[in-house]
Design a protein around this motif. Structure first.
Motif, PDB file in Angstrom:
ATOM      1  N   ASN A   2      29.499 -17.351   8.096  1.00 43.15           N
ATOM      2  CA  ASN A   2      28.873 -16.047   8.232  1.00 43.15           C
ATOM      3  C   ASN A   2      29.872 -14.945   8.515  1.00 43.15           C
ATOM      4  OD1 ASN A   2      26.270 -16.125   7.580  1.00 43.15           O
ATOM      5  ND2 ASN A   2      25.504 -16.578   9.632  1.00 43.15           N
ATOM      6  N   SER A   3      31.160 -15.277   8.462  1.00 47.37           N
ATOM      7  CA  SER A   3      32.140 -14.266   8.843  1.00 47.37           C
ATOM      8  C   SER A   3      32.178 -13.122   7.827  1.00 47.37           C
ATOM      9  CB  SER A   3      33.527 -14.874   8.955  1.00 47.37           C
ATOM     10  OG  SER A   3      34.464 -13.844   9.092  1.00 47.37           O
ATOM     11  N   GLN A   4      32.253 -11.931   8.373  1.00 49.52           N
ATOM     12  CA  GLN A   4      32.377 -10.761   7.528  1.00 49.52           C
ATOM     13  C   GLN A   4      33.515  -9.909   8.103  1.00 49.52           C
ATOM     14  OE1 GLN A   4      28.455  -9.737   5.756  1.00 49.52           O
ATOM     15  NE2 GLN A   4      28.879  -7.740   6.604  1.00 49.52           N
ATOM     16  N   ASN A   5      34.461 -10.618   8.718  1.00 54.24           N
ATOM     17  CA  ASN A   5      35.517  -9.957   9.463  1.00 54.24           C
ATOM     18  C   ASN A   5      36.600  -9.452   8.517  1.00 54.24           C
ATOM     19  OD1 ASN A   5      37.736  -9.432  11.159  1.00 54.24           O
ATOM     20  ND2 ASN A   5      36.910 -10.852  12.691  1.00 54.24           N
ATOM     21  N   VAL A   6      37.018  -8.214   8.741  1.00 49.45           N
ATOM     22  CA  VAL A   6      38.035  -7.596   7.906  1.00 49.45           C
ATOM     23  C   VAL A   6      39.363  -8.374   7.976  1.00 49.45           C
ATOM     24  CG1 VAL A   6      39.479  -5.532   7.826  1.00 49.45           C
ATOM     25  CG2 VAL A   6      37.015  -5.308   7.966  1.00 49.45           C
ATOM     26  N   PHE A   7      39.585  -9.049   9.107  1.00 54.47           N
ATOM     27  CA  PHE A   7      40.862  -9.750   9.274  1.00 54.47           C
ATOM     28  C   PHE A   7      40.785 -11.213   8.849  1.00 54.47           C
ATOM     29  CE2 PHE A   7      40.896  -6.248  12.309  1.00 54.47           C
ATOM     30  CZ  PHE A   7      42.006  -5.570  11.810  1.00 54.47           C
ATOM     31  N   GLY A  14      42.804  -8.336   0.349  1.00 50.50           N
ATOM     32  CA  GLY A  14      42.269  -8.424   1.710  1.00 50.50           C
ATOM     33  C   GLY A  14      43.414  -8.481   2.716  1.00 50.50           C
ATOM     34  N   TRP A 148      30.344  -4.864  -0.645  1.00 50.39           N
ATOM     35  CA  TRP A 148      31.475  -5.041   0.286  1.00 50.39           C
ATOM     36  C   TRP A 148      31.723  -6.519   0.530  1.00 50.39           C
ATOM     37  CZ3 TRP A 148      31.488  -4.569   6.272  1.00 50.39           C
ATOM     38  CH2 TRP A 148      32.816  -4.515   6.736  1.00 50.39           C
ATOM     39  N   PRO A 150      34.498  -7.991   2.640  1.00 45.14           N
ATOM     40  CA  PRO A 150      35.672  -7.625   3.450  1.00 45.14           C
ATOM     41  C   PRO A 150      36.823  -8.606   3.338  1.00 45.14           C
ATOM     42  CG  PRO A 150      33.752  -8.122   4.828  1.00 45.14           C
ATOM     43  CD  PRO A 150      33.275  -8.064   3.432  1.00 45.14           C
ATOM     44  N   HIS A 153      38.348  -7.374  -0.429  1.00 46.55           N
ATOM     45  CA  HIS A 153      38.692  -5.992  -0.769  1.00 46.55           C
ATOM     46  C   HIS A 153      37.712  -5.057  -0.075  1.00 46.55           C
ATOM     47  CE1 HIS A 153      40.563  -2.793  -2.929  1.00 46.55           C
ATOM     48  NE2 HIS A 153      41.068  -3.538  -3.891  1.00 46.55           N
ATOM     49  N   GLY A 154      37.952  -3.740  -0.253  1.00 47.97           N
ATOM     50  CA  GLY A 154      37.058  -2.763   0.355  1.00 47.97           C
ATOM     51  C   GLY A 154      35.805  -2.549  -0.468  1.00 47.97           C
ATOM     52  N   LYS A 155      35.040  -1.549  -0.036  1.00 38.86           N
ATOM     53  CA  LYS A 155      33.737  -1.312  -0.649  1.00 38.86           C
ATOM     54  C   LYS A 155      33.842  -0.598  -1.989  1.00 38.86           C
ATOM     55  CE  LYS A 155      32.096  -0.734   3.912  1.00 38.86           C
ATOM     56  NZ  LYS A 155      33.424  -0.760   4.513  1.00 38.86           N
ATOM     57  N   ARG A 177      31.012 -13.977   3.370  1.00 36.39           N
ATOM     58  CA  ARG A 177      29.800 -13.174   3.344  1.00 36.39           C
ATOM     59  C   ARG A 177      30.138 -11.761   2.892  1.00 36.39           C
ATOM     60  NH1 ARG A 177      25.945 -10.423   6.693  1.00 36.39           N
ATOM     61  NH2 ARG A 177      23.889 -11.395   6.635  1.00 36.39           N
ATOM     62  N   GLN A 179      27.970  -7.776   2.120  1.00 42.05           N
ATOM     63  CA  GLN A 179      26.727  -7.091   2.490  1.00 42.05           C
ATOM     64  C   GLN A 179      26.678  -5.715   1.846  1.00 42.05           C
ATOM     65  OE1 GLN A 179      25.988  -7.385   6.644  1.00 42.05           O
ATOM     66  NE2 GLN A 179      23.986  -6.381   6.555  1.00 42.05           N
ATOM     67  N   THR A 181      26.452  -1.876   2.030  1.00 40.60           N
ATOM     68  CA  THR A 181      26.880  -0.959   3.083  1.00 40.60           C
ATOM     69  C   THR A 181      26.463   0.477   2.820  1.00 40.60           C
ATOM     70  OG1 THR A 181      29.009  -0.920   1.991  1.00 40.60           O
ATOM     71  CG2 THR A 181      28.816  -2.275   3.955  1.00 40.60           C
TER      72      THR A 181
ATOM     73  N   TRP D 390      38.134   2.103   2.772  1.00 39.14           N
ATOM     74  CA  TRP D 390      37.287   1.203   1.977  1.00 39.14           C
ATOM     75  C   TRP D 390      36.746   0.069   2.838  1.00 39.14           C
ATOM     76  CZ3 TRP D 390      41.037   0.917  -2.789  1.00 39.14           C
ATOM     77  CH2 TRP D 390      40.777   2.012  -3.629  1.00 39.14           C
ATOM     78  N   GLN D 391      37.535  -0.350   3.826  1.00 42.90           N
ATOM     79  CA  GLN D 391      37.030  -1.381   4.738  1.00 42.90           C
ATOM     80  C   GLN D 391      36.156  -0.784   5.843  1.00 42.90           C
ATOM     81  OE1 GLN D 391      36.979  -4.328   3.982  1.00 42.90           O
ATOM     82  NE2 GLN D 391      38.918  -5.404   3.776  1.00 42.90           N
ATOM     83  N   LEU D 456      34.804  -3.678  12.417  1.00 46.54           N
ATOM     84  CA  LEU D 456      35.813  -4.462  11.703  1.00 46.54           C
ATOM     85  C   LEU D 456      35.372  -5.907  11.562  1.00 46.54           C
ATOM     86  CD1 LEU D 456      38.976  -2.901  13.311  1.00 46.54           C
ATOM     87  CD2 LEU D 456      38.091  -2.527  11.012  1.00 46.54           C
ATOM     88  N   MET D 457      34.454  -6.360  12.424  1.00 49.79           N
ATOM     89  CA  MET D 457      33.918  -7.713  12.271  1.00 49.79           C
ATOM     90  C   MET D 457      32.779  -7.738  11.270  1.00 49.79           C
ATOM     91  SD  MET D 457      34.198  -9.244  16.054  1.00 49.79           S
ATOM     92  CE  MET D 457      33.964 -10.912  15.490  1.00 49.79           C
ATOM     93  N   GLY D 469      25.863 -15.373  14.485  1.00 45.10           N
ATOM     94  CA  GLY D 469      26.925 -16.125  13.841  1.00 45.10           C
ATOM     95  C   GLY D 469      28.005 -15.267  13.225  1.00 45.10           C
TER      96      GLY D 469
END
Lengths: 311, 94, 117, 842
Positions: A2-7, A14, A148, A150, A153-155, A177, A179, A181, D390-391, D456-457, D469
């Motif tokens: 479920n991670s949607q973390n930018v990092f 990315g 998006w 993440p 790449h960006g949106k 994941r 989503q 935006t 973009w992010q 950012l998450m 989650g």
């Protein structure tokens, strides 16, 4: 999953964006500490130091020279990065083209050229091979959405009447994941999707499975009949059957997807049944009616079992 | 000199900005990306020259506070013009 | 601080009055995780988990106090597991499909359900 | 200068002078208080109402925080949540932030400029009432479930008729109508006031920085609000009459809205920030007990921020698929605007360093402001970087950023200002400031810092829930706790105001902070007893004894010369005395006009067309009555001595008249709206491609009809010129007749063009091309209507003997606006008939 973390990246762009973010945070932190440091010195520093800060030249140095130097460097760095983000993979295959169309509140995903005279169509899930550039050609059928992912790449906005492109590449296999935006109405919050990156052979195998039309073994004949009687084909397509409507998602390989309801619930026979029975409870305002009043228990089980078997 | 001179810096910046942004959008729409680079660089050189003249004249005329304001605004405008033009050297026109 | 300890002790005693029911081989916490991962909320209101919550099936609020499973079998752990394994075998007209869970997982789920008082 | 030497007026003052002044400026008592027009009273009402609306919007934000505390919460359902966040954003931007800073200006400027009042007190009172009534109904819409739910940015097609069939979106579009009107009314008041109501000797270079900030603020409103005015008109036309501006299937473009909206929306941020920064530039020197270091740099920075901020609207559209070079232009422009902001921050630090800062409550809020705002500014630079944006775009990172900028950049300075200036409006000061500060400072950071992380998450904005989650739980719980802490701070602030704020003009100690600016002179309802001669930037520091002199009446205009409310008008650059303007006192007309205006828009929202028309008629009648009785009073008496060797007229015509200036500002607003009409046309042409603009099957009428139209319209201007010449020679009925002829010519010209367009088969509903042409027609015909009212008004005044060769301000104002309308009509004809024809590029 479920991670949607930018990092939590999965591809070169990315990674670049994550590195950029760290650079900005580091630089920002230094500047923030510097400005607050000046403020503290101005308030509590020694008289001699305070006199220096009280000179108009300090304003020029801190308020003009410093930002001009820092921002010029940042501008040049950004321009270099903007070039790098657009470059195709050196020596790679020609990019794979996938069309994604935003609907209130789900995603239609098309793979042009994968079938004679057309392509397979799925929903709420984008499968891509690793190590290859993939051009997502995005648009929307109703209102503006934004795609998006993440990790990659960006949106990029999905705008009715306009096709936008975003090139992505995954280096490592895995599910991530994504989503919507751009606020798109009542259930904007429940408009997610999964991206599954697979090794090229696994991707090809998946594609081959997708090419097959839907099958109805004898134990699922009742489910198919319920599907017909309930009028599901008025909105949905199932390739290999008489149903070809495009209002809702294509269900040809529904059971093989990871989620139902555009990321609302995990995919299994139970959640399919729950979705059919109570789509308006689970995601009020989406375009699928609840069928709890139209189907009895065995009918609901039969139709969800059939749909779950389509993989 | 005076109020008009201060406002002139803003006008030069605004014209440059409109020309650069509008010109690029138009050039891309009609399929002439090759004119973007000369357009942006030309407009920027002209704008910077005008801003320089403005600043020099405002300084020489000893316009007091408003003269200083004119020079300052010309300087900010020049900075914006340089930064806004810089990307054309690095990125594709359309 | 001492008053705090006393209150805490009283609270704990309060909980102790009603022993948490257990099912051999079942771990309620693991069961809760499975219920979430499986998406049981598609049909059931599950206490402690958030939206989306469907209403196609009965709410599981106070499930442990319910007399019968599916209105058919007395609500004992064994019957519960039997029902979960194949609901239609117990209640032929039920709308509930059989969850794709193995026996160990079903025990965990049952262990979770009996904690819902 | 010693106290007795070279002061404009000698002592002792004549008996009864002060009493007469007090009588004229007396505040209406009892229920007549609603007729008050004095800017220091209207300013406080305005600020209080803005504060109340802020509290309402904060309550909505607490609801949202409660809902988002944990994933899958169900305190608010999706549809309600969408209404709540839309109203929260809209109210904070339109009903709190802009009115609050405008109110601060309306309240403080007359005092800082030692003016008796700003030039158009009824206009600001009208703006206030329209805003207050409209704002209340806007909030009430939540209780009926008809509140707008498309976001404060209202992007079509989601807000178009197909996807928002209810009246929710109309509530936004029409509800914003009176906010636009009141913002522009306020801007006119502030521009003319700052430029023409300064005390003698206060040149532009000696103006308080706050006045500079308000001037830039008001000019920005003039150029920014027209874009959103046109955008709301276009979307309402699309919703009500199916003119497809934003529907791509019929040649429209959803991005048109975004360009127009953000051309307003980005400067809006600076419109909110600059007055607050101006306030900080007043508070910091007073608290440090020293002059602002780098006055010229700060003034330049304010102006530079003002204009550069118009170059970055695409900043909000990085993900819309615009080519990367265009994005880079805007990215660079966003960097450029950061520099003047940096100048101000360092100027404040330098000022603190060069003085002896006192850690009083206003100072605490200034330090809190610097902390929060610098952080928000730095994340602002981050999101100006295209790939990073973009992010971050449309995630909670942006929610965090914008709240840091707006709370840091506007709310904290406003609170600093509240605690700093409270002694001016209230007998005693406020007391709980330190607690309020720490609760808000801690609460705001605890609420919004975690949102950077949540964004950012992967937490998008405008979501009513999020799944478990994703690792978002901790950050959301922290934010909700922070919101609770902030709410406590706000409750304490309200308690402080309720307990310790008692409205009165001036306390016992007129300068508790020992500040250098003029608002700390002894004040009455008329502001200062006499209007001081200014020789420095910090007059109270540099002109010893000034307060006593002013109080004793030794400076200019120590009483009333006409027995009416007056204010001194000076020249725009050097502040040399020019004339004494008579300003209106309390009255009902503007209140009734405000009720009518608000009623007009509200009734239109719920589609009660007849009731709406009735309200509109009431509003128009009230405005005409107020103009008839309150403006162009003529030379009620001959020139008067104000002291210092100045004998000034009480009535001037032509370019020195304040009304003339107001019309010039209004023309800038109108011209900008028309510029946006032209932009719409050109943008849609680019978006459709030249080959389908006009679309196949649509042809424009031949050039003959527009040529005749242009000739008729131009002739109308010529006839107005002629009437001017006749008026100069004392003509009366001939002037009236000529005006009617000119009106007929203008009407004929515009009507002919409309008819030609219709007969050529161009329809507004078929394609965006037609819609765009008819939007132009709509705008021109609206002006025809205004000119018709104006012409009839002047004719009526001529008939009543109120206009002549000498008394002619009404005529001059109408003539000026007439020329504008003619020029705009000619430009409109060129846009319709020449632009696509001439544009056969490529």
């Amino acid at each position: 999953m479920n991670s949607q973390n930018v990092f939590d990246t999965a591809g070169p762009d990315g990674d670049r964006l994550a590195t950029l973010a760290w650079l900005l945070f580091g630089g920002g932190l230094i500047l923030f500490v510097a400005v607050l440091g000046f403020l503290l010195v101005a308030l509590y520093g020694a008289a001699r130091v305070r006199r220096t800060l009280g000179n108009p030249r300090f304003i020029v140095a801190g308020g003009i020279v410093m930002p001009v130097v820092v921002l010029t460097a940042l501008l040049l760095h950004t321009l270099g990065l903007a070039r790098a983000l657009g470059l195709p993979m050196p020596g790679g295959e020609p990019p794979l083209r996938i069309e994604v169309i935003g609907h209130q509140f789900w995603w239609e995903v098309r793979y042009p050229g994968t079938l004679p005279g057309g392509g397979i169509v799925t929903a709420n899930e984008i499968r891509i091979p690793t190590g290859r550039d993939v051009v997502l050609e995005v648009t929307a059928s109703d209102v503006i959405h934004s795609l998006w992912i993440p990790a990659l790449h960006g949106k990029i906005d999905m705008i009715p009447g306009l096709v936008n492109r975003r090139t992505i590449r995954a280096d490592r296999p895995g599910a991530m994941r994504g989503q919507c935006t751009e606020f798109c109405g009542t259930q904007h919050a429940l408009m997610a999707f999964m991206v599954v990156a697979e090794t090229p052979p696994a991707y090809e195998a998946w594609l081959d499975r997708q090419r097959l039309p839907a099958a109805t073994p004898p134990q699922h004949e009742m489910g198919r009949a319920v599907f017909a009687a309930a009028g599901c084909g008025g909105c949905h397509a199932v390739r290999g059957t008489e149903w070809d409507a495009r209002i809702g998602p294509d269900l040809t390989a529904l059971g093989g997807r990871l989620t139902i309801g555009a990321g609302t619930l995990p995919m299994n026979e139970g959640t399919i049944a729950g979705w059919i029975a109570g789509a308006q409870d689970l995601k009020p305002g989406n375009r699928m009616p609840s069928f709890a009043n139209a189907l009895d228990g065995p009918e609901l089980r039969a139709v969800s079992a059939w749909l779950e078997s389509l993989k | 000199m005076g109020v008009a001179a201060s406002l002139l810096g803003i006008v030069i910046w605004a014209l440059h900005f409109g020309l650069v942004y509008g010109g690029q959008a138009l050039a891309c729409e009609v399929g002439r990306p090759s004119i973007v680079m000369p357009l942006v660089i030309g407009a920027s050189v002209v704008a910077l020259a005008l801003l320089l003249v403005l600043a020099v004249v405002a300084r020489r005329s000893r316009g007091g506070f408003l003269g200083g304001l004119a020079v300052g605004i010309a300087a900010f405008s020049a900075l914006a013009v340089v930064w806004e033009a810089a990307p054309v050297l690095a990125l594709p026109a359309c | 601080m001492r008053r705090f300890t006393i209150i805490a002790a009283l609270l704990l005693m309060g909980c102790g009055e009603d022993p948490v029911p257990t099912i051999a081989g079942g771990d309620a916490a693991e069961g809760r995780r499975i219920v979430a991962a499986q998406g049981c909320t598609a049909c059931h209101v599950v206490p402690g988990s958030g939206a989306p919550q469907g209403h196609a099936g009965p709410s599981l609020q106070g499930f442990a106090r319910r007399g019968y499973v599916a209105g058919v079998l007395p609500n004992t752990p064994d019957n519960l597991i039997r029902f979960l394994r194949d609901p239609a075998a117990i209640a032929p007209r039920t709308a509930m499909p059989a969850p794709a869970l193995d026996d160990a997982q079903l025990r965990h789920v049952a262990a979770f359900l009996v904690t819902l008082r | 200068m010693t106290p007795t030497q070279a002061l404009p007026n000698p002592l002792p003052r004549p008996e009864g002078e002060l009493e007469a002044l007090e009588e004229v400026w007396k505040r209406p008592r009892g229920w007549r208080f609603v007729t008050v027009v004095n800017n220091n009273w209207i300013g406080v009402l305005y600020l209080g109402t803005a504060g109340l609306f802020c509290v309402f919007a904060v309550i909505l934000s607490l609801l949202m925080r409660a809902q988002l505390t944990v994933g899958g919460n169900d305190i608010l359902e999706a549809g309600t949540y969408n209404q709540v966040f839309t109203v929260h954003g809209t109210a904070m931007m339109f009903l709190f932030a802009v009115p609050a800073v405008e109110a601060l200006g309306v309240y403080l400027l007359p005092a800082m400029l030692a003016a008796r009042d700003l030039p158009f007190p009824r206009l600001s009172a009208y703006a206030f009432w329209a805003y207050a009534i409209g704002g209340f109904f806007f909030f009430l819409s939540l209780f009926w479930g008809v509140a707008p739910d498309g976001g404060w940015f209202m992007y079509p097609p989601l807000t178009g008729k197909e996807y928002s069939p209810g009246i929710n979106a109309d509530f936004w579009l029409l509800g914003i109508g009176f906010i636009e009107i009141s913002a522009i009314a306020g801007a006119i008041e502030i521009i003319v006031g700052v430029l023409r109501n300064r005390p003698p000797g206060m040149t532009l270079g000696r103006m308080p920085i706050f006045a500079w900030a308000m001037l830039v603020f008001a000019v920005m409103i003039v150029f920014a609000f027209p874009a959103v005015i046109l955008a709301t008109i276009l979307l309402e036309l699309e919703r009500a009459f199916d003119w497809p501006f934003f529907l791509s299937a019929r040649g429209g473009d959803p991005l048109l809205w975004q360009h127009l909206f953000w051309f307003f929306g980005h400067p809006e941020v600076y419109i909110i920030f600059l007055p607050a920064a101006g306030a900080v530039s007043m508070i910091v020197p007073a608290m440090a007990g020293t002059r602002l270091v780098g006055y010229g740099l700060v003034a330049t920075a304010l102006v530079a921020t003002g204009f550069l901020s118009f170059g970055l609207w695409v900043h909000h559209m990085y993900a819309t698929g615009i080519p990367s070079l265009s994005l880079a232009f805007f990215s660079a422009a966003s960097f450029a605007v950061a520099v003047p902001t940096g100048v101000q921050v360092f100027a404040w630090i330098a000022t603190l360093a060069s003085g002896r800062p006192r850690m009083e409550v206003p100072m605490l809020f200034v330090i809190g402001f610097l902390f929060i705002f610098v952080l928000g500014g730095l994340t602002g630079v981050m999101v100006a970087v295209v790939p990073f944006d973009w992010q971050a775009h449309d995630t909670y990172f942006i929610v965090a950023h914008l709240h840091y900028v707006l709370i840091g950049g506007m709310v904290f300075p406003l609170l600093a200002g509240l605690y700093y200036w409270a002694p001016l409006a209230s007998g005693g000061g406020l007391r709980y400031g330190r607690w309020v500060f720490w609760l808000l400072f801690g609460g705001v950071n605890l609420t919004f810092f975690p949102m950077h992380v949540a964004g950012l998450m992967g937490m998008p904005r405008r979501v009513w829930t999020y799944p478990e989650g994703m690792g978002l739980e901790l950050w959301n719980i922290l934010s909700t706790i922070g919101a609770g802490v902030s709410a406590l701070g706000i409750v304490l602030l309200i308690a402080d105001l309720a307990k310790n704020f008692r409205m009165s003009s001036g306390g016992t100690d007129s300068n508790p902070h020992k500040a250098g600016s003029l608002e700390w002179l002894p004040q009455g309802n008329y502001n200062t007893r006499s209007i001081p001669l200014i020789t420095s930037r910090d007059p109270l520091w540099d002109q010893p004894g000034l307060a006593a002199q002013v109080e004793a009446g030794q400076h200019f205009l120590p009483g009333t010369v006409s027995g009416r409310r007056e204010t001194l008008v000076t020249s725009a650059v050097d502040a040399a005395p020019q004339y004494i303007a008579i300003v209106p006192g309390p009255g009902w007309a503007h209140v009734i006009a405000a009720v009518g205006t608000a009623g007009f828009f509200l009734a239109l929202t719920v589609q009660w067309v007849m009731i709406s028309a009735a309200f509109g008629a009431v509003a128009l009648a009230a405005v005409l009555y107020w103009l008839w009785t309150g403006t162009d009073l003529g030379p009620v008496r001959g020139p008067a001595d104000i002291g210092g060797g100045y004998t000034l007229p009480l009535y001037v015509t032509g370019r020195d008249n304040l009304g003339w200036w107001a019309v010039v500002v209004l023309m800038l607003v109108d011209g900008t709206v028309f510029g946006c009409v032209a932009f719409t046309h050109i943008f849609l042409w680019l978006s459709n491609g030249p080959e389908s603009w006009p679309p196949s099957g649509t042809t424009l009428p031949g050039l003959m009809a527009p040529a005749i139209s242009a000739a008729l319209v131009a002739a109308s201007a010529a006839v107005v010129m002629l009437s001017d010449a006749v008026l100069k020679r004392g003509g009366r009925w001939a002037v009236a007749a000529l005006l009617l002829v000119a009106l007929a010519l203008l009407g004929a010209g515009m009507g002919l063009d409309l008819q030609a367009l219709w007969e050529a088969g161009v329809r507004p509903t078929a394609h965006a091309f037609g819609a765009s042409l008819y939007a132009n027609q709509f705008w021109q015909l609206l002006h025809l209507g205004i000119i018709a009212v104006m012409a009839m008004y002047v004719v009526a005044r001529i008939a009543a003997g109120l206009v002549g060769a000498v008394r002619r301000v009404s005529f001059d104002v109408v003539r000026l606006f007439w020329f504008y309308v003619v020029g705009q009509a000619l430009a409109g004809l060129a846009l319709t008939h020449l632009f696509p024809r001439g544009a056969g590029v490529a």
